[in-house]
Write a protein that holds these residues in place. Sequence first.
Motif, short mmCIF file in Angstrom:
data_model
loop_
_atom_site.label_atom_id
_atom_site.label_comp_id
_atom_site.label_asym_id
_atom_site.label_seq_id
_atom_site.Cartn_x
_atom_site.Cartn_y
_atom_site.Cartn_z
N ARG A 132 53.66 2.62 91.46
CA ARG A 132 55.11 2.50 91.27
C ARG A 132 55.46 2.81 89.83
O ARG A 132 54.74 2.40 88.92
N TYR A 147 48.76 1.80 95.89
CA TYR A 147 50.02 2.50 95.58
C TYR A 147 50.25 2.55 94.08
O TYR A 147 49.65 1.80 93.30
N ASP A 178 57.71 13.60 90.79
CA ASP A 178 58.93 12.82 90.54
C ASP A 178 59.56 13.27 89.23
O ASP A 178 58.84 13.51 88.25
N GLY A 184 58.86 2.45 87.44
CA GLY A 184 60.22 1.90 87.42
C GLY A 184 60.59 1.20 88.71
O GLY A 184 61.76 1.20 89.11
N GLY A 185 59.59 0.63 89.39
CA GLY A 185 59.83 -0.10 90.62
C GLY A 185 59.88 0.77 91.86
O GLY A 185 60.02 0.24 92.97
N ARG A 186 59.75 2.09 91.74
CA ARG A 186 59.81 3.00 92.89
C ARG A 186 58.42 3.51 93.22
O ARG A 186 57.66 3.89 92.33
N ASN A 187 58.11 3.55 94.50
CA ASN A 187 56.82 4.08 94.93
C ASN A 187 56.75 5.58 94.64
O ASN A 187 57.72 6.31 94.88
N ILE A 188 55.59 6.03 94.16
CA ILE A 188 55.37 7.45 93.89
C ILE A 188 54.60 8.05 95.07
O ILE A 188 53.46 7.68 95.33
#
Length: 257
Positions: free
Chosen positions: A66, A64, A76, A68-72
């Motif tokens: 990420r 995976y 985005d 900024g801590g968010r999964n791509i």
Amino acid sequence: MSSLIEVNAVAKTFSSQNGSVLALDTVSLDVAEGEFVVFLGPSGCGKSTLLRIIGGLTSSSSGYVRIGGRNIAGPDPAVGMVFQSYTSFPWLTVEDNVAFGLELSGSSKAGRQRRATEILGRVGLTKFARVYPSQLSGGMQQRVAIARTLALNPKVLLMDEPFGALDALTRVEMQSFLVDLWMQERKTVVFVTHDIDEAILLGDRIVVLSPHPGRISEIVDVPIPRPRTIEMTEEPEFVRMRHRLRTKIFQMASAAA
């Protein structure tokens, strides 16, 4: 600096007539906020594939990414991408090209114009706001593409050999322009190139990928202080780095042949 981009055990397999092809094999990498990282390696090492996975344009087969801590999992708004081709809309003026993404995002006409004017000033294209891309040189067209991406204020700027189609002199000018812009904006940049001098001139770190399948072979810190100029390419430290990277890439390409 804290990590903004996390690439964790990313692999990518493509299907072909002859079966499956493993393009990337278990790539892990952290990129700090504000860092300028360069992907370097021979053809077939998966540089562009990895960049597209980070940008959400290509899905990974496993692992995976990420930001900024968010999964791509797809394109985005935190990520802007600049390609080798200029990708401007020929029927729009420079100003309207820069404002195009802002219009899609719902910005007001006044807000789009203010932001486009601001960004064109930063990239040195203010006096060309009303002209069309076909009236500009290749380097200036690429500035338009960069300006359009910056207008959306992404946290991360991904660049896939953006100067590869330019002549040698324009390429040097654009490298200098990009470094100056990066020092102003302090965006997190991930940049793909096959040009060793370009990698050393631009990067804080150089991620060397080996081919067939793509793996991280080495991550090299660039100790040469900024600002870096084309004149520095003949200085001893630069020459040593160039020789080391050229030898490594030649050896990897020969082994993969």
